[in-house]
Design a protein around this motif. Structure first.
Motif, PDB file in Angstrom:
ATOM      1  N   GLY A 120      35.947 -67.364   4.146  1.00 34.92           N
ATOM      2  CA  GLY A 120      37.148 -67.171   4.945  1.00 34.92           C
ATOM      3  C   GLY A 120      37.118 -65.872   5.733  1.00 34.92           C
ATOM      4  O   GLY A 120      37.522 -65.838   6.904  1.00 34.92           O
ATOM      5  N   LEU A 121      36.636 -64.800   5.122  1.00 40.56           N
ATOM      6  CA  LEU A 121      36.538 -63.517   5.829  1.00 40.56           C
ATOM      7  C   LEU A 121      35.544 -63.598   6.983  1.00 40.56           C
ATOM      8  O   LEU A 121      35.772 -63.029   8.058  1.00 40.56           O
ATOM      9  CB  LEU A 121      36.119 -62.418   4.849  1.00 40.56           C
ATOM     10  CG  LEU A 121      37.188 -61.972   3.840  1.00 40.56           C
ATOM     11  CD1 LEU A 121      36.590 -61.014   2.816  1.00 40.56           C
ATOM     12  CD2 LEU A 121      38.369 -61.319   4.558  1.00 40.56           C
ATOM     13  N   LEU A 122      34.449 -64.305   6.773  1.00 42.66           N
ATOM     14  CA  LEU A 122      33.471 -64.481   7.853  1.00 42.66           C
ATOM     15  C   LEU A 122      34.059 -65.291   9.001  1.00 42.66           C
ATOM     16  O   LEU A 122      33.837 -64.975  10.182  1.00 42.66           O
ATOM     17  CB  LEU A 122      32.209 -65.164   7.320  1.00 42.66           C
ATOM     18  CG  LEU A 122      31.323 -64.332   6.400  1.00 42.66           C
ATOM     19  CD1 LEU A 122      30.176 -65.172   5.871  1.00 42.66           C
ATOM     20  CD2 LEU A 122      30.776 -63.109   7.124  1.00 42.66           C
ATOM     21  N   MET A 123      34.805 -66.335   8.671  1.00 43.22           N
ATOM     22  CA  MET A 123      35.449 -67.138   9.713  1.00 43.22           C
ATOM     23  C   MET A 123      36.473 -66.303  10.479  1.00 43.22           C
ATOM     24  O   MET A 123      36.611 -66.427  11.701  1.00 43.22           O
ATOM     25  CB  MET A 123      36.120 -68.366   9.092  1.00 43.22           C
ATOM     26  CG  MET A 123      35.162 -69.427   8.603  1.00 43.22           C
ATOM     27  SD  MET A 123      34.309 -70.236   9.997  1.00 43.22           S
ATOM     28  CE  MET A 123      33.402 -71.526   9.138  1.00 43.22           C
ATOM     29  N   LEU A 124      37.188 -65.442   9.768  1.00 36.27           N
ATOM     30  CA  LEU A 124      38.157 -64.556  10.417  1.00 36.27           C
ATOM     31  C   LEU A 124      37.444 -63.613  11.379  1.00 36.27           C
ATOM     32  O   LEU A 124      37.891 -63.406  12.513  1.00 36.27           O
ATOM     33  CB  LEU A 124      38.921 -63.759   9.363  1.00 36.27           C
ATOM     34  CG  LEU A 124      39.912 -62.710   9.876  1.00 36.27           C
ATOM     35  CD1 LEU A 124      41.026 -63.377  10.687  1.00 36.27           C
ATOM     36  CD2 LEU A 124      40.499 -61.913   8.713  1.00 36.27           C
ATOM     37  N   ALA A 125      36.328 -63.032  10.944  1.00 33.64           N
ATOM     38  CA  ALA A 125      35.566 -62.120  11.807  1.00 33.64           C
ATOM     39  C   ALA A 125      35.054 -62.846  13.051  1.00 33.64           C
ATOM     40  O   ALA A 125      35.125 -62.316  14.169  1.00 33.64           O
ATOM     41  CB  ALA A 125      34.399 -61.523  11.026  1.00 33.64           C
ATOM     42  N   LEU A 126      34.568 -64.083  12.874  1.00 29.91           N
ATOM     43  CA  LEU A 126      34.066 -64.851  14.006  1.00 29.91           C
ATOM     44  C   LEU A 126      35.185 -65.164  14.990  1.00 29.91           C
ATOM     45  O   LEU A 126      35.021 -65.015  16.210  1.00 29.91           O
ATOM     46  CB  LEU A 126      33.428 -66.150  13.507  1.00 29.91           C
ATOM     47  CG  LEU A 126      32.921 -67.119  14.583  1.00 29.91           C
ATOM     48  CD1 LEU A 126      31.868 -66.463  15.471  1.00 29.91           C
ATOM     49  CD2 LEU A 126      32.371 -68.394  13.935  1.00 29.91           C
ATOM     50  N   GLY A 127      36.345 -65.598  14.473  1.00 20.86           N
ATOM     51  CA  GLY A 127      37.462 -65.931  15.349  1.00 20.86           C
ATOM     52  C   GLY A 127      37.971 -64.731  16.122  1.00 20.86           C
ATOM     53  O   GLY A 127      38.238 -64.818  17.328  1.00 20.86           O
ATOM     54  N   LEU A 128      38.106 -63.591  15.447  1.00 20.22           N
ATOM     55  CA  LEU A 128      38.593 -62.385  16.117  1.00 20.22           C
ATOM     56  C   LEU A 128      37.606 -61.901  17.179  1.00 20.22           C
ATOM     57  O   LEU A 128      38.005 -61.480  18.273  1.00 20.22           O
ATOM     58  CB  LEU A 128      38.845 -61.277  15.091  1.00 20.22           C
ATOM     59  CG  LEU A 128      40.023 -61.492  14.141  1.00 20.22           C
ATOM     60  CD1 LEU A 128      40.089 -60.370  13.112  1.00 20.22           C
ATOM     61  CD2 LEU A 128      41.332 -61.579  14.926  1.00 20.22           C
ATOM     62  N   TYR A 129      36.319 -61.966  16.873  1.00 14.14           N
ATOM     63  CA  TYR A 129      35.325 -61.511  17.851  1.00 14.14           C
ATOM     64  C   TYR A 129      35.310 -62.436  19.070  1.00 14.14           C
ATOM     65  O   TYR A 129      35.190 -61.976  20.210  1.00 14.14           O
ATOM     66  CB  TYR A 129      33.938 -61.461  17.216  1.00 14.14           C
ATOM     67  CG  TYR A 129      32.905 -60.808  18.105  1.00 14.14           C
ATOM     68  CD1 TYR A 129      32.888 -59.430  18.283  1.00 14.14           C
ATOM     69  CD2 TYR A 129      31.964 -61.569  18.797  1.00 14.14           C
ATOM     70  CE1 TYR A 129      31.958 -58.818  19.112  1.00 14.14           C
ATOM     71  CE2 TYR A 129      31.022 -60.975  19.630  1.00 14.14           C
ATOM     72  CZ  TYR A 129      31.033 -59.601  19.777  1.00 14.14           C
ATOM     73  OH  TYR A 129      30.114 -58.994  20.607  1.00 14.14           O
ATOM     74  N   ALA A 130      35.436 -63.756  18.837  1.00 15.68           N
ATOM     75  CA  ALA A 130      35.484 -64.695  19.954  1.00 15.68           C
ATOM     76  C   ALA A 130      36.707 -64.441  20.833  1.00 15.68           C
ATOM     77  O   ALA A 130      36.627 -64.502  22.068  1.00 15.68           O
ATOM     78  CB  ALA A 130      35.485 -66.131  19.432  1.00 15.68           C
ATOM     79  N   LEU A 131      37.852 -64.151  20.203  1.00 17.54           N
ATOM     80  CA  LEU A 131      39.052 -63.829  20.973  1.00 17.54           C
ATOM     81  C   LEU A 131      38.837 -62.570  21.821  1.00 17.54           C
ATOM     82  O   LEU A 131      39.246 -62.512  22.989  1.00 17.54           O
ATOM     83  CB  LEU A 131      40.238 -63.620  20.035  1.00 17.54           C
ATOM     84  CG  LEU A 131      40.930 -64.873  19.490  1.00 17.54           C
ATOM     85  CD1 LEU A 131      41.958 -64.483  18.434  1.00 17.54           C
ATOM     86  CD2 LEU A 131      41.596 -65.664  20.621  1.00 17.54           C
ATOM     87  N   TRP A 132      38.212 -61.565  21.233  1.00 18.79           N
ATOM     88  CA  TRP A 132      37.957 -60.330  21.983  1.00 18.79           C
ATOM     89  C   TRP A 132      37.002 -60.581  23.141  1.00 18.79           C
ATOM     90  O   TRP A 132      37.216 -60.067  24.245  1.00 18.79           O
ATOM     91  CB  TRP A 132      37.384 -59.271  21.040  1.00 18.79           C
ATOM     92  CG  TRP A 132      37.112 -57.965  21.738  1.00 18.79           C
ATOM     93  CD1 TRP A 132      38.031 -57.058  22.172  1.00 18.79           C
ATOM     94  CD2 TRP A 132      35.827 -57.447  22.111  1.00 18.79           C
ATOM     95  NE1 TRP A 132      37.411 -55.998  22.787  1.00 18.79           N
ATOM     96  CE2 TRP A 132      36.050 -56.211  22.755  1.00 18.79           C
ATOM     97  CE3 TRP A 132      34.524 -57.894  21.946  1.00 18.79           C
ATOM     98  CZ2 TRP A 132      35.006 -55.421  23.242  1.00 18.79           C
ATOM     99  CZ3 TRP A 132      33.475 -57.120  22.421  1.00 18.79           C
ATOM    100  CH2 TRP A 132      33.730 -55.905  23.062  1.00 18.79           C
ATOM    101  N   ARG A 133      35.990 -61.395  22.932  1.00 22.05           N
ATOM    102  CA  ARG A 133      35.043 -61.687  24.012  1.00 22.05           C
ATOM    103  C   ARG A 133      35.710 -62.446  25.152  1.00 22.05           C
ATOM    104  O   ARG A 133      35.298 -62.324  26.316  1.00 22.05           O
ATOM    105  CB  ARG A 133      33.855 -62.498  23.477  1.00 22.05           C
ATOM    106  CG  ARG A 133      32.879 -61.721  22.622  1.00 22.05           C
ATOM    107  CD  ARG A 133      32.307 -60.520  23.335  1.00 22.05           C
ATOM    108  NE  ARG A 133      31.734 -60.865  24.630  1.00 22.05           N
ATOM    109  CZ  ARG A 133      31.354 -59.979  25.544  1.00 22.05           C
ATOM    110  NH1 ARG A 133      31.514 -58.684  25.322  1.00 22.05           N
ATOM    111  NH2 ARG A 133      30.833 -60.363  26.703  1.00 22.05           N
ATOM    112  N   MET A 134      36.738 -63.204  24.843  1.00 22.92           N
ATOM    113  CA  MET A 134      37.451 -63.928  25.898  1.00 22.92           C
ATOM    114  C   MET A 134      38.163 -62.975  26.847  1.00 22.92           C
ATOM    115  O   MET A 134      38.462 -63.338  27.986  1.00 22.92           O
ATOM    116  CB  MET A 134      38.446 -64.911  25.267  1.00 22.92           C
ATOM    117  CG  MET A 134      37.786 -66.084  24.561  1.00 22.92           C
ATOM    118  SD  MET A 134      38.944 -67.167  23.678  1.00 22.92           S
ATOM    119  CE  MET A 134      39.841 -67.884  25.049  1.00 22.92           C
ATOM    120  N   THR A 135      38.418 -61.757  26.378  1.00 21.67           N
ATOM    121  CA  THR A 135      39.038 -60.761  27.254  1.00 21.67           C
ATOM    122  C   THR A 135      38.009 -59.981  28.063  1.00 21.67           C
ATOM    123  O   THR A 135      38.371 -59.222  28.957  1.00 21.67           O
ATOM    124  CB  THR A 135      39.874 -59.756  26.428  1.00 21.67           C
ATOM    125  OG1 THR A 135      38.994 -58.957  25.614  1.00 21.67           O
ATOM    126  CG2 THR A 135      40.869 -60.484  25.539  1.00 21.67           C
TER     127      THR A 135
END
Length: 423
Positions: free
Chosen positions: A360-375
């Motif tokens: 779950g922590l890894l999935m959270l890190a992946l989701g947050l990084y993808a959101l940041w890259r979208m910016t």
């Protein structure tokens, strides 16, 4: 499809047997280690050994093939793997098991590379996609069937280890007796990690994270089941649910990825993965809730791998895809080595729920990084995206990656021809 089956049935059958044996081994060791009194930390090191060996094999085996040929490499590594599998109940200590896991990871990587080379040589540009799909189905069928065989045996004795060794030995027969001559194993021009990161930061970081996710799920699922005091049948169903989810959700997620910003789908997949981990950690709905969590975890993690590969290829020239894929395979392997180690530490610290907490922590890190890259970068034009290719990252080798690259190149060529103005 019938033509592909006629030309490749022996290879596909052999691969299914290989995955059947390897799938039993992965689950069996997790349970047997608990029976033998190995600590969670010791078992995490044991399970990491396979991924370290697989990573070493991906780097060393192509050179071995160029020096002595496919057949000798295949026979040698197959014999060593079969012997190693039967030594587990004889050498019962964590150090021996770790060394055996490293050896088996190396051997299985080499066996997959050779088998996939032969498969690749039996296909054409027109049939390669169907052959790759059948190959992935054969893998998944073998792994899921392995859990059924495991449930019928007793992990406390040596019979399942003998069955695994026999299955792996039998797998070489149809492959060796029917394989066609293979071309020399090719090399790709190098691409530095720095260059690849500049091309696709999300691809590099995401593939690394998913390496840890896959290793945790596929390497430590049996260990989790044993610590959580599940029965042998329940452990088999739990592991099967992870692979079944990955098999069934590949194609709908892949279809969506070709019609939208892939990063949005990465974020959505990460969110679903987090929810699945929360469900598994909470114990809500008992064992059936656990199965649902496993199905959803595997169902989003497997497609995310192919999704990130396709996203990276969106920003590459066709000539650079093979070298980039080789680098991504290496990055994924680095992440995979650490996955079981950290999972084992968390399970030792907070109990079996550490398995779901880590994923779950890894999935959270992946989701947050993808959101940041979208910016940081505008969305890629969907009409120019490379097509998603379904795959099973639990057995990815350089040959699989090459096949995928060929698929992307063919698709891009077709798209270019279709979009070109009529003369």
């Amino acid at each position: 499809m019938l033509t592909v089956l006629r030309n490749s049935w022996a290879l596909l059958f052999g691969i299914s047997l290989l995955m059947l044996g390897n799938g039993i081994q992965g689950t069996l060791l997790g349970v047997r280690g608990e029976i033998e009194g190995f600590s969670t930390g010791a078992m995490s090191i044991v399970m990491s050994g396979y991924f370290a060996g697989f990573l070493l094999g991906s780097q060393a085996v192509p050179g071995m093939i160029r020096r002595v040929g496919h057949v000798r490499v295949f026979a040698a590594l197959g014999s060593i793997a079969s012997a190693g599998l039967i030594l587990y109940p004889v050498l019962v200590d964590p150090i021996s098991w770790t060394l055996l896991r490293v050896t088996l990871g190396f051997c299985f990587c080499g066996v997959y590379i050779v088998a996939e080379s032969w498969l690749n040589n039996t296909t054409t540009n027109e049939t390669r996609g169907r052959a790759l799909s059948l190959y992935l189905i054969a893998q998944m069928v073998g792994i899921v069937a392995a859990q059924g065989v495991f449930a019928l045996g007793d992990p406390s004795d040596f019979h399942l280890f003998i069955i695994v060794s026999v299955l792996v030995s039998l797998a070489f027969g149809p492959i060796l007796l029917s394989a066609t001559p293979v071309p020399p194993f090719g090399t790709t021009k190098p691409m530095s990690l720095v260059t690849l990161y500049k091309v696709s930061p999300l691809g590099v970081v995401g593939i690394f994270i998913l390496g840890a996710v896959f290793a945790a799920m596929f390497g430590m699922a049996g260990v989790y089941g044993a610590i959580a005091e599940l029965t042998t049948a329940q452990i088999a169903l739990f592991v099967s649910a992870i692979y079944t989810g990955g098999m069934l959700l590949q194609y709908p997620i892949g279809w969506l990825s070709d019609t939208m910003d892939r990063r949005q789908l990465v974020v959505a997949g990460a969110v679903l993965g987090i929810l699945a981990c929360i469900l598994g950690y909470s114990g809500f709905a008992g064992f059936y809730g656990l199965l649902a969590a496993a199905f959803l975890m595997g169902g989003v993690a497997n497609p995310l791998y192919g999704l990130l590969l396709a996203y990276t290829n969106d920003y590459l020239d066709p000539d650079d895809m093979a070298s980039a894929s080789a680098r991504l395979l290496f990055i994924n392997g680095l992440g995979a080595i650490g996955g079981p180690l950290i999972t084992g530490w968390l399970m030792g610290a907070i109990g079996p729920g550490g398995f779901f907490a880590f994923v779950g922590l890894l999935m959270l890190a992946l989701g947050l990084y993808a959101l940041w890259r979208m910016t940081r970068r505008a969305a890629h034009v969907s009409d120019e995206q490379a097509s998603y290719v379904a795959m099973a990252p639990s057995a990815v080798t350089p040959v699989t990656m090459t096949n995928m690259v060929d698929e992307w190149e063919d698709q891009m060529s077709q798209d270019s021809e279709e979009s070109a103005p009529a003369a």
